[in-house]
Design a protein around this motif. Structure first.
Motif, short mmCIF file in Angstrom:
data_model
loop_
_atom_site.label_atom_id
_atom_site.label_comp_id
_atom_site.label_asym_id
_atom_site.label_seq_id
_atom_site.Cartn_x
_atom_site.Cartn_y
_atom_site.Cartn_z
N ASN A 110 -26.23 -37.81 28.98
CA ASN A 110 -26.53 -36.56 29.89
C ASN A 110 -25.25 -36.19 30.04
N ALA A 111 -24.05 -36.80 30.12
CA ALA A 111 -22.95 -35.92 30.98
C ALA A 111 -22.38 -35.36 29.52
N ILE A 112 -22.44 -36.16 28.46
CA ILE A 112 -22.00 -35.78 26.78
C ILE A 112 -23.03 -34.77 26.45
N ASN A 113 -24.13 -34.85 26.32
CA ASN A 113 -25.38 -34.10 26.03
C ASN A 113 -24.78 -32.90 26.31
N GLY A 114 -24.73 -32.70 27.78
CA GLY A 114 -24.79 -31.31 28.35
C GLY A 114 -23.94 -31.25 27.60
N LEU A 115 -22.65 -31.62 27.82
CA LEU A 115 -21.16 -31.18 27.20
C LEU A 115 -21.28 -30.47 25.98
N GLN A 116 -21.78 -31.45 24.98
CA GLN A 116 -21.98 -30.71 24.00
C GLN A 116 -22.71 -29.10 23.87
N TYR A 117 -23.44 -29.39 24.25
CA TYR A 117 -24.76 -28.45 24.21
C TYR A 117 -24.29 -26.65 25.19
N THR A 118 -23.15 -27.29 25.68
CA THR A 118 -22.25 -26.25 27.11
C THR A 118 -21.52 -25.36 25.54
N VAL A 119 -20.88 -26.51 24.97
CA VAL A 119 -19.92 -26.29 23.95
C VAL A 119 -20.51 -25.43 22.46
N LEU A 120 -22.06 -25.94 21.86
CA LEU A 120 -22.57 -24.84 21.19
C LEU A 120 -23.02 -23.61 21.97
N ALA A 121 -23.44 -23.52 23.46
CA ALA A 121 -23.86 -22.59 23.46
C ALA A 121 -22.83 -21.92 23.47
N ALA A 122 -21.08 -22.01 23.83
CA ALA A 122 -20.53 -21.44 24.20
C ALA A 122 -19.90 -20.51 22.73
N SER A 123 -20.40 -21.39 21.08
CA SER A 123 -20.24 -20.56 20.37
C SER A 123 -21.21 -19.55 19.94
N MET A 124 -22.20 -20.29 20.30
CA MET A 124 -23.04 -18.50 19.91
C MET A 124 -22.75 -17.43 21.09
N ILE A 125 -22.10 -17.56 22.33
CA ILE A 125 -22.01 -16.79 23.43
C ILE A 125 -20.11 -15.77 22.25
N ALA A 126 -19.63 -16.37 22.18
CA ALA A 126 -18.45 -16.35 21.17
C ALA A 126 -18.31 -15.41 19.52
N ALA A 333 -29.96 -31.33 30.38
CA ALA A 333 -29.21 -33.07 30.30
C ALA A 333 -28.81 -33.03 31.83
N MET A 334 -27.87 -32.24 32.44
CA MET A 334 -27.20 -32.35 33.61
C MET A 334 -27.85 -32.39 34.83
N LYS A 335 -29.67 -32.11 34.88
CA LYS A 335 -30.41 -32.41 35.81
C LYS A 335 -30.88 -33.39 36.20
N GLY A 336 -30.86 -34.71 34.80
CA GLY A 336 -30.56 -35.97 34.72
C GLY A 336 -29.66 -36.64 35.67
N ILE A 337 -28.68 -36.03 35.92
CA ILE A 337 -26.93 -36.45 36.65
C ILE A 337 -27.81 -36.01 38.05
N ALA A 338 -27.75 -35.66 38.12
CA ALA A 338 -28.07 -34.86 39.55
C ALA A 338 -29.27 -33.92 40.26
N PRO A 339 -30.80 -34.94 39.74
CA PRO A 339 -31.70 -34.73 39.82
C PRO A 339 -32.55 -34.38 41.03
N HIS A 340 -31.95 -33.98 42.10
CA HIS A 340 -31.80 -33.65 43.95
C HIS A 340 -31.62 -32.20 43.48
N LEU A 341 -31.31 -31.82 42.23
CA LEU A 341 -30.31 -30.73 42.71
C LEU A 341 -31.63 -29.59 41.25
N LYS A 342 -31.84 -28.41 42.06
CA LYS A 342 -32.36 -27.12 41.48
C LYS A 342 -31.84 -27.42 39.82
N ARG A 343 -33.46 -27.34 39.28
CA ARG A 343 -32.36 -26.33 37.51
C ARG A 343 -31.80 -25.78 36.99
N TRP A 344 -32.34 -24.68 37.87
CA TRP A 344 -31.92 -22.74 37.12
C TRP A 344 -30.67 -23.24 38.20
#
Length: 468
Positions: A110-126, A333-344
């Protein structure tokens, strides 16, 4: 204070079924997936990827044949692999993996996946930010720039990142609705822009299009400093640039809402329009920019030069519609690491991280390399899930092993995943391949074989009480 409390309560009440199957009453119709797949894959990044084929010297015949074959394979991967398992389980990939692999192992993924999706989203923003800047005549970085080039650029990124994050924290329904509004007109802008500039390249009729395409657009000769891409590069890129989403099963998180597994065919809209027509159109625009002496065009620049404000708006909206579901996946993905936190709340902080990364335009300029690395890592994970859901029961083996045995780290899944990635990377080095994507498909097959084989050996070694 009251308004803030009301907003927080509203966001807290959004249920995305992160740790339970999606109820049948919450499933979506086919049109929802057509809009989602079109919105995500007719994207601002098409103004990055299309030009890459021009810069790497793909020939005209190679790009036509490669895109046809690659997009057929990608559509079949969603339809025959991803959508069926998503509908069968109705779970996110992250929770399904937790049941198979255990919390500790899936947290690594989840950490790897979440980071990679974050980078991909960053490229879209750019990519979207380059168009915002051009609309207001602000200096914007080009395709090969790595670092921020102005404060105006940073401001444009912050604005785009804020909009995307706000939409995404409201969950799947808002993301799908945003795509439904934007998807219908974006392909028309791509097509119109590409057709409009053809006369400037020398196309006077459809009769001489192929001659101009070979001589001035997809010439078969790479730009200085670029490697040469062939039909195989195009085919594997078109098929496997989204391997993490289809046979890597990340889109379980999207297709768990589908009424039927046949809805996977909706991906064809995104593939043949976004990864077909849009890549060709943006390649035409890039070729014109090069002919006019601009060897480092920005995505927004080539769109604005051909279609004016409509082209710039297309890049902005296309970046939004792709970044939204990408950021949604990163939050899950990050929610899977910290299931007690709200997704939003998690999505909010992931959006801030993606926006910060987007300030560095190199995130978008290295998009092909990033997607290739992601494909190598994610492919075996999809194979593990497919084998666990469909194949292990045929051998009388225990599925969802971590959940049923109470272990936190499934060494069988970890071994299959790690060994498959290492073998794939070793093959990449041994063959002197210049393209990571060549190794993603073998990685999937290796991961599948290893997981079944290791499961048979390991589970037979356990006591009857464990495997019963």
């Amino acid at each position: 204070m009251k308004d803030q409390q009301t907003l927080t309560e509203e966001l807290d009440s959004i249920d995305e079924y992160e740790r339970e199957p999606v109820p049948e009453t919450k499933t979506k119709d086919f049109r929802s997936f057509v809009s989602m797949m079109a919105g995500e894959h007719i994207a601002g990044t098409e103004f990055v990827i299309g030009p890459l084929f021009v810069l790497h010297g793909v020939s005209a015949s190679a790009i036509m044949i490669g895109l046809l074959l690659g997009n057929i394979l990608a559509t079949l991967s969603w339809t025959l692999v991803c959508a069926p398992v998503a509908v069968k389980t109705r779970l996110t990939i992250y929770y399904q993996l937790e049941k198979i692999c255990g919390y500790r192992l899936v947290s690594i993924y989840n950490a790897i996946n979440g980071l990679q999706y974050t980078v991909l989203a960053a490229s879209m923003i750019a990519v979207s930010a380059t168009a915002i800047g051009l609309a207001f005549r602000l200096p914007m970085p080009g395709l090969t720039d790595l670092y921020p080039t102005s404060f105006a650029w940073i401001f444009a990124v912050l604005f785009i990142g804020a909009v995307i994050t706000v939409v995404t924290i409201y969950g799947y329904d808002r993301v799908a609705a945003f795509s439904a509004v934007c998807a219908p007109w974006m392909p028309l802008v791509f097509l119109a822009a590409g057709v409009a500039v053809l006369p400037q390249l020398g196309v006077t009729s459809w009769g001489n299009f192929w001659t101009v395409a070979n001589d001035k657009i997809w010439t078969g000769v790479p730009q200085p400093g670029q490697t040469h891409y062939t039909v195989w590069h195009v085919m594997f890129f078109a098929w496997l640039c989204n391997i993490a989403m289809h046979i890597g099963l990340a889109d379980m998180s999207i297709y768990r809402y589908a009424k039927k597994p046949t809805y996977g065919i909706a991906s064809a809209v995104g593939m043949f329009i976004g990864h077909g027509m849009a890549w060709l159109a943006s390649g035409v625009l890039c070729a014109l920019a090069i002919q006019q002496g601009n060897n480092n065009p920005s995505p927004g620049g080539i769109a604005y030069a051909s279609a004016g404000l409509a082209g710039a708006a297309c890049v902005v909206i296309a970046g939004w519609t792709t970044a939204n579901p990408t950021l949604y996946r990163a939050g899950l993905a990050m929610k899977g690491i910290a299931p007690h936190l709200k997704r939003w709340k998690i999505t909010f902080w992931v959006g801030i991280m993606a926006t910060f990364m987007a300030c560095f335009p190199g995130v978008a300029s290295k998009l092909d390399q990033m997607l290739a690395f992601y494909a190598l890592v994610a492919a075996p994970v999809g194979a593990i899930i497919i084998m666990d859901v469909y194949v292990l029961p045929r051998f009388g083996l225990l599925t969802n092993y971590a959940e049923k045995t109470g272990i936190a780290f499934n060494w069988v899944a970890a071994g299959a995943w790690l060994i498959a990635v290492l073998i794939s990377y070793g093959l990449y080095l041994m063959t002197n391949a210049d393209f990571f994507f060549f190794m993603a498909a073998p990685g999937w097959v290796i991961g599948a074989i290893l997981y079944v084989g290791l499961s048979k050996v390991f589970q037979k070694a356990q006591t009857p009480e464990v495997v019963a």
